[in-house]
Design a protein around this motif. Structure first.
Motif, PDB file in Angstrom:
ATOM      1  N   SER A  44      -4.179  -1.492  -5.872  1.00  0.00           N
ATOM      2  CA  SER A  44      -4.793  -0.271  -6.395  1.00  0.00           C
ATOM      3  C   SER A  44      -3.771   0.842  -6.598  1.00  0.00           C
ATOM      4  O   SER A  44      -3.815   1.558  -7.597  1.00  0.00           O
ATOM      5  CB  SER A  44      -5.939   0.192  -5.487  1.00  0.00           C
ATOM      6  N   LEU A  76      -6.676  -1.398 -11.230  1.00  0.00           N
ATOM      7  CA  LEU A  76      -7.152  -0.351 -10.336  1.00  0.00           C
ATOM      8  C   LEU A  76      -8.558  -0.657  -9.828  1.00  0.00           C
ATOM      9  O   LEU A  76      -8.838  -0.512  -8.636  1.00  0.00           O
ATOM     10  CB  LEU A  76      -7.133   1.010 -11.049  1.00  0.00           C
ATOM     11  N   GLY A  79      -8.454  -3.515  -7.318  1.00  0.00           N
ATOM     12  CA  GLY A  79      -7.923  -3.108  -6.018  1.00  0.00           C
ATOM     13  C   GLY A  79      -8.731  -2.025  -5.333  1.00  0.00           C
ATOM     14  O   GLY A  79      -8.855  -2.009  -4.105  1.00  0.00           O
ATOM     15  N   PHE A  80      -9.305  -1.096  -6.121  1.00  0.00           N
ATOM     16  CA  PHE A  80      -9.963   0.070  -5.538  1.00  0.00           C
ATOM     17  C   PHE A  80     -11.322  -0.263  -4.935  1.00  0.00           C
ATOM     18  O   PHE A  80     -11.661   0.249  -3.865  1.00  0.00           O
ATOM     19  CB  PHE A  80     -10.099   1.167  -6.601  1.00  0.00           C
TER      20      PHE A  80
END
Length: 124
Positions: A44, A76, A79-80
């Protein structure tokens, strides 16, 4: 003229690319033993850094910036959402349990490659 931010992007990209490539090649397989939360935070944060670089690429009228932006946004999200889930935020599907360690290695390689491309693409 190349600036320090360009070289930092290239160095970070090379490190992230090696984090994904070496375990896939059978070297440093201990990198596969990194805790899952560390891996998702790296993905992320690298995705966020790639978004910043791709915005710079886009403002310099570089077509590569849009491709970088799309890849960075996808990375992103990948990962986020699990990072939020590890903090106890969000529904159960935020965990993305279906993504294995090999997939994260491939994501590392893609993010690293585009960060290294951004080294030169931010100056075009």
């Amino acid at each position: 003229m190349m600036q320090l931010r360009d070289w930092v992007s290239g160095a970070i990209g090379a490190i992230i690319l090696l984090l994904g490539l070496l375990p896939l090649l059978g070297k440093f397989e201990s990198l596969n033993n990194l805790p899952g939360t560390v891996v998702i935070w790296i993905v992320s944060l690298a995705g966020f850094y790639l978004i910043i670089n791709s915005i710079i690429e886009i403002t310099n009228s570089n077509v590569v910036g849009w491709v970088s932006f799309g890849i960075a946004f996808a990375a992103l999200i990948i990962g986020f959402f699990p990072a939020l889930h590890s903090l106890g935020v969000g529904p159960g599907w935020f965990e993305f349990a279906w993504i294995g360690r090999t997939a994260y290695n491939v994501i590392f390689i893609i993010e690293g490659a585009f960060l290294m491309i951004a080294t030169f693409a931010m100056e075009l």
